[in-house]
Design a protein around this motif. Structure first.
Motif, PDB file in Angstrom:
ATOM      1  N   ASP A  32      90.290   5.061 -27.820  1.00 12.23           N
ATOM      2  CA  ASP A  32      89.098   5.881 -28.071  1.00 12.23           C
ATOM      3  C   ASP A  32      88.183   5.899 -26.852  1.00 12.23           C
ATOM      4  OD1 ASP A  32      90.072   6.319 -30.602  1.00 12.23           O
ATOM      5  OD2 ASP A  32      88.687   4.907 -31.591  1.00 12.23           O
ATOM      6  N   MET A  47      89.712   8.062 -24.099  1.00  8.22           N
ATOM      7  CA  MET A  47      89.601   9.489 -24.419  1.00  8.22           C
ATOM      8  C   MET A  47      88.177   9.986 -24.218  1.00  8.22           C
ATOM      9  SD  MET A  47      92.058   9.943 -27.706  1.00  8.22           S
ATOM     10  CE  MET A  47      91.982  11.715 -27.694  1.00  8.22           C
ATOM     11  N   MET A  48      87.211   9.194 -24.660  1.00  8.19           N
ATOM     12  CA  MET A  48      85.813   9.610 -24.521  1.00  8.19           C
ATOM     13  C   MET A  48      85.409   9.678 -23.048  1.00  8.19           C
ATOM     14  SD  MET A  48      82.929   8.904 -27.043  1.00  8.19           S
ATOM     15  CE  MET A  48      81.249   9.382 -26.875  1.00  8.19           C
ATOM     16  N   GLN A  84      87.449  10.209 -20.560  1.00  9.06           N
ATOM     17  CA  GLN A  84      88.159  11.360 -19.987  1.00  9.06           C
ATOM     18  C   GLN A  84      87.434  12.667 -20.310  1.00  9.06           C
ATOM     19  OE1 GLN A  84      92.122  11.864 -21.495  1.00  9.06           O
ATOM     20  NE2 GLN A  84      92.718  13.220 -19.820  1.00  9.06           N
ATOM     21  N   ILE A  85      86.966  12.801 -21.536  1.00  8.49           N
ATOM     22  CA  ILE A  85      86.227  14.008 -21.928  1.00  8.49           C
ATOM     23  C   ILE A  85      84.942  14.135 -21.119  1.00  8.49           C
ATOM     24  CG2 ILE A  85      84.901  15.043 -23.818  1.00  8.49           C
ATOM     25  CD1 ILE A  85      87.083  13.877 -25.713  1.00  8.49           C
ATOM     26  N   ASN A  86      84.174  13.049 -21.009  1.00  6.36           N
ATOM     27  CA  ASN A  86      82.898  13.104 -20.296  1.00  6.36           C
ATOM     28  C   ASN A  86      83.091  13.293 -18.792  1.00  6.36           C
ATOM     29  OD1 ASN A  86      81.278  12.933 -22.559  1.00  6.36           O
ATOM     30  ND2 ASN A  86      81.255  10.716 -22.532  1.00  6.36           N
ATOM     31  N   ALA A 129      85.625  14.883 -17.373  1.00  7.64           N
ATOM     32  CA  ALA A 129      86.003  16.292 -17.195  1.00  7.64           C
ATOM     33  C   ALA A 129      84.782  17.204 -17.330  1.00  7.64           C
ATOM     34  CB  ALA A 129      87.073  16.673 -18.209  1.00  7.64           C
ATOM     35  N   ARG A 130      83.908  16.891 -18.261  1.00  7.48           N
ATOM     36  CA  ARG A 130      82.689  17.679 -18.459  1.00  7.48           C
ATOM     37  C   ARG A 130      81.782  17.621 -17.233  1.00  7.48           C
ATOM     38  NH1 ARG A 130      78.766  14.989 -20.500  1.00  7.48           N
ATOM     39  NH2 ARG A 130      76.812  16.081 -20.372  1.00  7.48           N
ATOM     40  N   HIS A 187      83.358  19.473 -14.306  1.00  2.19           N
ATOM     41  CA  HIS A 187      83.314  20.924 -14.513  1.00  2.19           C
ATOM     42  C   HIS A 187      81.923  21.471 -14.225  1.00  2.19           C
ATOM     43  CE1 HIS A 187      84.177  24.851 -16.154  1.00  2.19           C
ATOM     44  NE2 HIS A 187      83.093  24.740 -16.927  1.00  2.19           N
TER      45      HIS A 187
END
Length: 174
Positions: A57, A60-61, A63-65, A67-68, A71
């Motif tokens: 978890d 994943m969190m 990785q999401i942040n 990438a955000r 970007h």
């Protein structure tokens, strides 16, 4: 004497002598050191302690942040840098050249958080390029948190010293 004059005498509306400024400063740094790249610190501790699904978890969190953040930096980073540079320059001019205390207070909040944003972007780029996971990711996030806390401590020291100086100057004049 009117009721609003009494209130304004009771509650000093200047920035550095206002309790709300110091509460906002404490909450800002507390939140900045609690959320490591947007991930709550307790999630990092739980992943370190229990591993397994908690570690998945966390990864994943992160990785999401990451990438955000990357970007946002890629799409509008130049605009953000220009606007932030303009705003900080304006605050320096208004606060320290023209002596507006509110601009000084906002600068004391915004300048260190700009540095934290740059540190976060750098950490996000390192995590994205080196494929950090597991123990490596934990160490990187811990380093990031300690760096943010160091910036926060120096910022709190500088802000409190400047605020005391301003309050003594106003007290000496009044």
């Amino acid at each position: 004497m009117h009721w609003y004059q009494t209130i304004f005498e009771f509650i000093d509306m200047r920035s550095f002598s206002n309790l709300w400024f110091w509460i906002a400063l404490a909450v800002m740094w507390s939140m900045a050191s609690h959320y490591v790249l947007g991930v709550p610190f307790d999630m990092l501790q739980r992943a370190r302690k229990h591993g397994g699904q908690a570690q998945v978890d966390l990864e994943m969190m992160v990785q999401i942040n990451v990438a955000r953040l990357l970007h946002i930096a890629q799409v509008s980073g130049l605009w953000i840098a220009g606007i932030v540079g303009f705003m900080l320059s304006m605050l320096v001019g208004l606060g320290f050249i023209y002596g507006i205390e509110f601009a000084q207070a906002v600068f004391c909040l915004a300048a260190p958080m700009t540095l934290v944003g740059l540190i976060s972007l750098r950490t996000a780029r390192i995590i994205a390029t080196t494929e950090c996971n597991g123990e490596t990711l934990d160490r990187r996030l811990n380093w990031h948190r300690k760096t943010v806390q160091a910036v926060g401590m120096l910022s709190l020291l500088a802000t409190s010293m400047w605020g005391m100086w301003q309050n003594m100057q106003i007290g000496a004049l009044g």
